[in-house]
Design a protein around this motif. Structure first.
Motif, PDB file in Angstrom:
ATOM      1  N   GLN A   5       1.619   8.334  -4.508  1.00 28.49           N
ATOM      2  CA  GLN A   5       1.159   7.355  -5.497  1.00 28.49           C
ATOM      3  C   GLN A   5       1.749   7.623  -6.876  1.00 28.49           C
ATOM      4  O   GLN A   5       2.225   6.732  -7.551  1.00 28.49           O
ATOM      5  CB  GLN A   5      -0.368   7.407  -5.598  1.00 28.49           C
ATOM      6  N   THR A  51       0.858  -1.193   0.000  1.00 30.03           N
ATOM      7  CA  THR A  51       0.000   0.000   0.000  1.00 30.03           C
ATOM      8  C   THR A  51       0.890   1.238   0.000  1.00 30.03           C
ATOM      9  O   THR A  51       2.020   1.208   0.514  1.00 30.03           O
ATOM     10  CB  THR A  51      -0.906   0.060   1.244  1.00 30.03           C
ATOM     11  N   THR A  52       0.383   2.324  -0.539  1.00 36.29           N
ATOM     12  CA  THR A  52       1.170   3.561  -0.623  1.00 36.29           C
ATOM     13  C   THR A  52       1.505   4.092   0.771  1.00 36.29           C
ATOM     14  O   THR A  52       2.599   4.611   0.998  1.00 36.29           O
ATOM     15  CB  THR A  52       0.401   4.625  -1.430  1.00 36.29           C
ATOM     16  N   GLU A  53       0.562   3.945   1.692  1.00 36.38           N
ATOM     17  CA  GLU A  53       0.787   4.435   3.073  1.00 36.38           C
ATOM     18  C   GLU A  53       1.998   3.764   3.713  1.00 36.38           C
ATOM     19  O   GLU A  53       2.645   4.334   4.585  1.00 36.38           O
ATOM     20  CB  GLU A  53      -0.432   4.113   3.961  1.00 36.38           C
ATOM     21  N   THR A 111       8.941  -2.773  -0.606  1.00 34.68           N
ATOM     22  CA  THR A 111       8.187  -3.645   0.306  1.00 34.68           C
ATOM     23  C   THR A 111       9.113  -4.559   1.100  1.00 34.68           C
ATOM     24  O   THR A 111       8.917  -4.785   2.293  1.00 34.68           O
ATOM     25  CB  THR A 111       7.174  -4.508  -0.487  1.00 34.68           C
ATOM     26  N   CYS A 145       4.619   2.782  -4.108  1.00 41.88           N
ATOM     27  CA  CYS A 145       4.863   2.388  -2.719  1.00 41.88           C
ATOM     28  C   CYS A 145       6.365   2.337  -2.492  1.00 41.88           C
ATOM     29  O   CYS A 145       7.135   2.235  -3.434  1.00 41.88           O
ATOM     30  CB  CYS A 145       4.248   1.022  -2.423  1.00 41.88           C
TER      31      CYS A 145
END
Ligand SMILES: Cc1ncc(COP(=O)(O)O)c(C=O)c1O
Length: 402
Positions: free
Chosen positions: A271, A71-73, A279, A276
């Motif tokens: 975004q 997720t971008t957050e 990860t 993102c």
């Protein structure tokens, strides 16, 4: 046929110039040179073994997610781990106030993207972090600056500046500060000044950006509350933290904290930048923090850098000719030195390189004029012996120039 690329560039890109400072810094890459120039953590301190174990575990247990878009957050477990860790260190916050960024440098870029139209006014310190200036300039900000003293931002000058800008009808979008162990000077703004700055931000209705990569690197003295915590959730302060100096810059894991409503805007801005953050390194970082390794490691590097700082200060006392002055920070990675009148750190730089020692010229950290007699010295990167040797060489360079 040759293509005239220049005509393709945006006005913004045309305004971006290769920094003369970066060119100077290239000279410091030579292995024989003792470099006090970079703002680099000590490579011998990287926790490679633990990182390798965690990486293996992450691949074994979370490969499908760790190699996927996130997720971008930011990874929820990482946002939670940061919120818990920060709160335990007097930086009370919740996961929904946190955006994970690809280094604080991306935080600075997003900040500019979200807040700055070309020509918008912001206030920074004179001097201030070079990389922040790069980002604000790229977004064509009108950058005003306020002088520092040994306690950081001079609040009397800040008030004058805010008042003058108000009279000119210029709205200040934000005040950018590195309040604790500042890059480049190493100075820390005391609590009463922080409160004054916040009060002024409220009076003049502007935001405060607290860029804080070094706050946890305190070797001595009492801690000072962060501006973010003094703001008590009002949302006037945006805080940036990073694992770059505490753990490893190669991870590119950092946090940008603010009011949850504002974070939503930053998420949209991020975004279109990179979807993102990495990860895999977010997974590794989350485990590293959750298992208590970060706190342990911070203790370890605090010890290590505290000793290195003392070695540098002792060497300065021993080898600097009289008339040279320097800061005595209680933490961080930098000492800021001022050479006597008549000398100039840009001219001294080539002589220092000849003697195989390097620093960053003070001028790099100023919006316009300033810093001619100043230099930034990093004490975290070089070995203990090199620190002493390098300062002795630098002392000779200055002495000869005198
Ligand atoms: C004040 C300050 N802000 C931001 C950064 C960038 O850090 P990061 O590696 O998290 O992008 C640095 C790095 O030197 C810094 O000193």
């Amino acid at each position: 046929m040759e293509i005239g690329f220049e005509s393709f560039y945006s006005k913004r890109a045309r305004g971006m110039k290769a920094s003369e400072i970066r060119e100077l810094l290239k000279l410091t890459q030579n292995k024989e040179i003792i470099s006090f120039a970079g703002g680099l953590p000590n490579p011998g301190a990287f926790p490679a073994k633990v990182a390798a174990e965690l990486t293996k575990e992450v691949f074994e247990n979370h490969a499908e997610d760790a190699l996927q878009y996130g997720t971008t957050e930011g990874l929820p477990t990482l946002r939670e781990a940061f919120a818990e860790n920060y709160s335990a260190h007097k930086l009370e916050c919740s996961p929904d106030q946190i955006l994970i960024t690809s280094g604080s440098q991306q935080g600075l870029d997003l900040l500019s993207k979200v807040f700055l139209n070309p020509g918008d006014t912001i206030i920074v310190g004179a001097p201030t972090y070079l990389g922040a200036l790069g980002s604000f300039r790229a977004f064509q900000a009108n950058i005003e600056s306020v002088p520092l003293d040994e306690k950081g931002f001079r609040v009397d000058a800040l008030e004058e500046k805010l008042e003058a800008l108000k009279h000119e009808g210029k709205r200040v979008k934000f005040i950018y500060l590195v309040p604790t162990f500042q890059n480049p000077t190493g100075v820390t703004i005391p609590e009463d000044r922080r409160k004054r700055i916040l009060a002024m931000a409220e009076e003049y209705d502007t935001l405060v950006v607290e860029d804080d990569p070094y706050g946890r690197l305190r070797f001595e003295g009492d801690g000072v509350p962060s501006l973010f915590s003094l703001d008590r959730g009002v949302g006037r302060v945006i805080h940036m933290g990073t694992l770059s100096k505490l753990l490893a810059p190669g991870l590119r894991v950092a946090t940008l904290m603010g009011h949850p409503d504002m974070i939503k805007k930053f998420v949209i801005a991020k975004q279109s930048t990179d979807l993102c953050s990495n990860t895999l390194t977010q997974f590794i970082s989350a485990e590293y923090i959750r298992r208590g390794h970060l706190d342990e490691h911070v203790k370890f590097i605090r010890d290590l850098y505290g000793k290195k700082k003392n070695i540098m200060l002792q060497a300065m006392d021993d080898f600097m000719p009289s008339g040279v002055e320097w800061t005595r920070p209680e933490g961080g990675m930098f000492i800021w030195a001022t050479v006597p009148e008549g000398l100039n750190t840009v001219d001294l730089f080539s002589k220092a390189i000849e003697r195989k020692v390097a620093y960053v010229v003070g001028r790099a950290f100023y919006v316009s004029d300033g810093g001619e007699r100043e230099m930034r010295l990093n004490f975290s990167y070089a070995s203990d012996e090199s620190i002493r040797e390098g300062i002795e060489r630098l002392g000779k360079v200055i002495e000869e120039a005198l």
